[in-house]
Design a protein around this motif. Structure first.
Motif, PDB file in Angstrom:
ATOM      1  N   ALA A  60      13.546   3.074  -0.898  1.00 32.99           N
ATOM      2  CA  ALA A  60      12.848   4.347  -1.087  1.00 32.99           C
ATOM      3  C   ALA A  60      12.492   4.954   0.269  1.00 32.99           C
ATOM      4  CB  ALA A  60      11.586   4.141  -1.921  1.00 32.99           C
ATOM      5  N   ARG A  61      12.070   4.121   1.191  1.00 36.39           N
ATOM      6  CA  ARG A  61      11.696   4.611   2.527  1.00 36.39           C
ATOM      7  C   ARG A  61      12.906   5.142   3.284  1.00 36.39           C
ATOM      8  NH1 ARG A  61      10.710   2.024   7.543  1.00 36.39           N
ATOM      9  NH2 ARG A  61       9.436   3.379   8.818  1.00 36.39           N
ATOM     10  N   GLU A  62      14.049   4.526   3.097  1.00 39.42           N
ATOM     11  CA  GLU A  62      15.274   4.962   3.782  1.00 39.42           C
ATOM     12  C   GLU A  62      15.679   6.379   3.412  1.00 39.42           C
ATOM     13  OE1 GLU A  62      18.247   2.056   2.830  1.00 39.42           O
ATOM     14  OE2 GLU A  62      17.328   0.522   4.081  1.00 39.42           O
ATOM     15  N   VAL A  63      15.447   6.791   2.188  1.00 43.94           N
ATOM     16  CA  VAL A  63      15.875   8.117   1.748  1.00 43.94           C
ATOM     17  C   VAL A  63      14.752   9.149   1.755  1.00 43.94           C
ATOM     18  CG1 VAL A  63      17.775   7.210   0.372  1.00 43.94           C
ATOM     19  CG2 VAL A  63      15.555   7.612  -0.714  1.00 43.94           C
ATOM     20  N   GLU A  64      13.535   8.697   1.955  1.00 43.33           N
ATOM     21  CA  GLU A  64      12.402   9.621   1.917  1.00 43.33           C
ATOM     22  C   GLU A  64      12.360  10.506   3.147  1.00 43.33           C
ATOM     23  OE1 GLU A  64      10.064  11.917   0.640  1.00 43.33           O
ATOM     24  OE2 GLU A  64      10.282  10.213  -0.720  1.00 43.33           O
ATOM     25  N   VAL A  65      12.166  11.821   2.942  1.00 47.78           N
ATOM     26  CA  VAL A  65      12.097  12.768   4.054  1.00 47.78           C
ATOM     27  C   VAL A  65      10.674  13.256   4.329  1.00 47.78           C
ATOM     28  CG1 VAL A  65      14.485  13.553   3.780  1.00 47.78           C
ATOM     29  CG2 VAL A  65      12.640  14.754   2.561  1.00 47.78           C
ATOM     30  N   VAL A  66       9.774  13.106   3.377  1.00 48.09           N
ATOM     31  CA  VAL A  66       8.394  13.564   3.552  1.00 48.09           C
ATOM     32  C   VAL A  66       7.645  12.509   4.376  1.00 48.09           C
ATOM     33  CG1 VAL A  66       6.240  14.186   2.378  1.00 48.09           C
ATOM     34  CG2 VAL A  66       8.446  14.872   1.399  1.00 48.09           C
ATOM     35  N   PRO A  67       7.200  12.886   5.588  1.00 54.56           N
ATOM     36  CA  PRO A  67       6.535  11.901   6.459  1.00 54.56           C
ATOM     37  C   PRO A  67       5.339  11.193   5.808  1.00 54.56           C
ATOM     38  CG  PRO A  67       7.094  13.850   7.720  1.00 54.56           C
ATOM     39  CD  PRO A  67       7.389  14.169   6.271  1.00 54.56           C
ATOM     40  N   LEU A  68       4.524  11.901   5.061  1.00 52.83           N
ATOM     41  CA  LEU A  68       3.376  11.275   4.402  1.00 52.83           C
ATOM     42  C   LEU A  68       3.825  10.177   3.449  1.00 52.83           C
ATOM     43  CD1 LEU A  68       0.334  11.133   3.648  1.00 52.83           C
ATOM     44  CD2 LEU A  68       0.830  12.884   1.910  1.00 52.83           C
ATOM     45  N   TYR A  69       4.852  10.461   2.669  1.00 55.15           N
ATOM     46  CA  TYR A  69       5.347   9.476   1.712  1.00 55.15           C
ATOM     47  C   TYR A  69       5.997   8.293   2.431  1.00 55.15           C
ATOM     48  CZ  TYR A  69       4.674  13.264  -1.683  1.00 55.15           C
ATOM     49  OH  TYR A  69       4.155  14.268  -2.457  1.00 55.15           O
ATOM     50  N   ARG A  70       6.698   8.570   3.529  1.00 57.76           N
ATOM     51  CA  ARG A  70       7.278   7.477   4.333  1.00 57.76           C
ATOM     52  C   ARG A  70       6.159   6.582   4.863  1.00 57.76           C
ATOM     53  NH1 ARG A  70      12.262   7.207   6.173  1.00 57.76           N
ATOM     54  NH2 ARG A  70      11.604   6.331   8.160  1.00 57.76           N
ATOM     55  N   ASP A  71       5.072   7.196   5.332  1.00 61.54           N
ATOM     56  CA  ASP A  71       3.936   6.425   5.842  1.00 61.54           C
ATOM     57  C   ASP A  71       3.311   5.572   4.743  1.00 61.54           C
ATOM     58  OD1 ASP A  71       4.316   7.561   8.336  1.00 61.54           O
ATOM     59  OD2 ASP A  71       2.640   8.971   8.149  1.00 61.54           O
ATOM     60  N   GLN A  72       3.215   6.123   3.535  1.00 60.89           N
ATOM     61  CA  GLN A  72       2.645   5.358   2.425  1.00 60.89           C
ATOM     62  C   GLN A  72       3.534   4.173   2.070  1.00 60.89           C
ATOM     63  OE1 GLN A  72       2.078   8.482  -0.463  1.00 60.89           O
ATOM     64  NE2 GLN A  72      -0.003   8.877   0.255  1.00 60.89           N
ATOM     65  N   LEU A  73       4.827   4.376   2.086  1.00 59.58           N
ATOM     66  CA  LEU A  73       5.751   3.262   1.820  1.00 59.58           C
ATOM     67  C   LEU A  73       5.659   2.218   2.926  1.00 59.58           C
ATOM     68  CD1 LEU A  73       8.711   5.389   0.513  1.00 59.58           C
ATOM     69  CD2 LEU A  73       7.616   3.523  -0.768  1.00 59.58           C
ATOM     70  N   ARG A  74       5.568   2.672   4.167  1.00 52.87           N
ATOM     71  CA  ARG A  74       5.440   1.738   5.293  1.00 52.87           C
ATOM     72  C   ARG A  74       4.150   0.930   5.169  1.00 52.87           C
ATOM     73  NH1 ARG A  74       4.903   5.038   9.420  1.00 52.87           N
ATOM     74  NH2 ARG A  74       7.113   5.509   9.434  1.00 52.87           N
ATOM     75  N   ALA A  75       3.055   1.585   4.830  1.00 56.90           N
ATOM     76  CA  ALA A  75       1.779   0.885   4.674  1.00 56.90           C
ATOM     77  C   ALA A  75       1.868  -0.157   3.564  1.00 56.90           C
ATOM     78  CB  ALA A  75       0.661   1.880   4.386  1.00 56.90           C
ATOM     79  N   TYR A  76       2.513   0.181   2.490  1.00 58.80           N
ATOM     80  CA  TYR A  76       2.678  -0.761   1.383  1.00 58.80           C
ATOM     81  C   TYR A  76       3.517  -1.951   1.812  1.00 58.80           C
ATOM     82  CZ  TYR A  76       2.496  -1.645  -3.670  1.00 58.80           C
ATOM     83  OH  TYR A  76       2.244  -2.162  -4.921  1.00 58.80           O
ATOM     84  N   LEU A  77       4.579  -1.672   2.578  1.00 63.46           N
ATOM     85  CA  LEU A  77       5.432  -2.753   3.078  1.00 63.46           C
ATOM     86  C   LEU A  77       4.703  -3.629   4.093  1.00 63.46           C
ATOM     87  CD1 LEU A  77       8.777  -0.840   3.457  1.00 63.46           C
ATOM     88  CD2 LEU A  77       8.501  -2.998   2.232  1.00 63.46           C
ATOM     89  N   ASP A  78       3.821  -3.027   4.874  1.00 63.36           N
ATOM     90  CA  ASP A  78       3.103  -3.758   5.923  1.00 63.36           C
ATOM     91  C   ASP A  78       1.951  -4.590   5.383  1.00 63.36           C
ATOM     92  OD1 ASP A  78       4.816  -2.719   7.784  1.00 63.36           O
ATOM     93  OD2 ASP A  78       3.408  -1.181   8.508  1.00 63.36           O
ATOM     94  N   ASP A  79       1.530  -4.366   4.143  1.00 62.28           N
ATOM     95  CA  ASP A  79       0.409  -5.100   3.577  1.00 62.28           C
ATOM     96  C   ASP A  79       0.915  -6.464   3.104  1.00 62.28           C
ATOM     97  OD1 ASP A  79      -1.779  -6.124   2.248  1.00 62.28           O
ATOM     98  OD2 ASP A  79      -2.142  -4.353   1.053  1.00 62.28           O
ATOM     99  N   PRO A  80       0.531  -7.507   3.793  1.00 64.55           N
ATOM    100  CA  PRO A  80       1.053  -8.836   3.445  1.00 64.55           C
ATOM    101  C   PRO A  80       0.606  -9.331   2.056  1.00 64.55           C
ATOM    102  CG  PRO A  80      -0.663  -9.020   5.091  1.00 64.55           C
ATOM    103  CD  PRO A  80      -0.388  -7.558   4.910  1.00 64.55           C
ATOM    104  N   GLN A  81      -0.440  -8.740   1.518  1.00 62.90           N
ATOM    105  CA  GLN A  81      -0.906  -9.178   0.189  1.00 62.90           C
ATOM    106  C   GLN A  81      -0.023  -8.635  -0.922  1.00 62.90           C
ATOM    107  OE1 GLN A  81      -4.991  -8.115  -0.191  1.00 62.90           O
ATOM    108  NE2 GLN A  81      -5.630  -9.344   1.545  1.00 62.90           N
ATOM    109  N   ASP A  82       0.615  -7.496  -0.668  1.00 64.02           N
ATOM    110  CA  ASP A  82       1.407  -6.862  -1.728  1.00 64.02           C
ATOM    111  C   ASP A  82       2.850  -7.322  -1.725  1.00 64.02           C
ATOM    112  OD1 ASP A  82      -0.681  -5.391  -2.770  1.00 64.02           O
ATOM    113  OD2 ASP A  82      -0.377  -3.733  -1.394  1.00 64.02           O
ATOM    114  N   THR A  83       3.473  -7.317  -0.552  1.00 64.15           N
ATOM    115  CA  THR A  83       4.891  -7.674  -0.533  1.00 64.15           C
ATOM    116  C   THR A  83       5.155  -8.651   0.578  1.00 64.15           C
ATOM    117  OG1 THR A  83       5.310  -5.659   0.740  1.00 64.15           O
ATOM    118  CG2 THR A  83       5.741  -5.588  -1.616  1.00 64.15           C
TER     119      THR A  83
END
Length: 123
Positions: A100-123
């Motif tokens: 999803a992050r690879e195809v996302e063009v909206v910076p806010l949404y990319r940041d939200q995906l990155r934050a989710y990926l960076d959270d060790p408790q979630d993924t």
């Protein structure tokens, strides 16, 4: 990011898609120029679109499309990732989020995906 700007351009895009006329609003060009970079459109690419009502309309609708499509993509990715994590497939969840992050063009949404990926408790 100004949530009021996002709401205005989403409503405008919906109205235009439904056949409404482009409003003769002095603030509209400023709104579109503020929003363009927030949805991954460079200012230098957005500015020429303000030259005519038709291209201004196209720009407004493109901004709205990017917010809508990105929002759907984000929600789907988060839902799918949560299901995979609950099933014990953390690697699969990461893959969904990364795609999803690879195809996302909206910076806010990319940041939200990155934050989710960076959270060790979630993924």
């Amino acid at each position: 990011m100004n949530p009021e700007d996002w709401n205005k351009v989403i409503i405008l895009g919906r109205q235009l898609a439904a056949g409404a006329e482009l409003p003769q609003d002095a603030e509209l060009p400023e709104l579109l120029m503020r929003m363009a970079p927030q949805v991954g459109i460079a200012v230098e690419d957005a500015a020429p679109a303000l030259a005519t009502p038709a291209t201004t309309c196209e720009l407004a609708m493109e901004i709205q499309r990017r917010t809508r499509d990105g929002s759907y993509r984000l929600g789907h990715a988060f839902d799918e990732a949560d299901k995979l994590v609950a099933a014990g497939d953390v690697a699969g969840a990461r893959t969904v989020l990364e795609r999803a992050r690879e195809v996302e063009v909206v910076p806010l949404y990319r940041d939200q995906l990155r934050a989710y990926l960076d959270d060790p408790q979630d993924t």
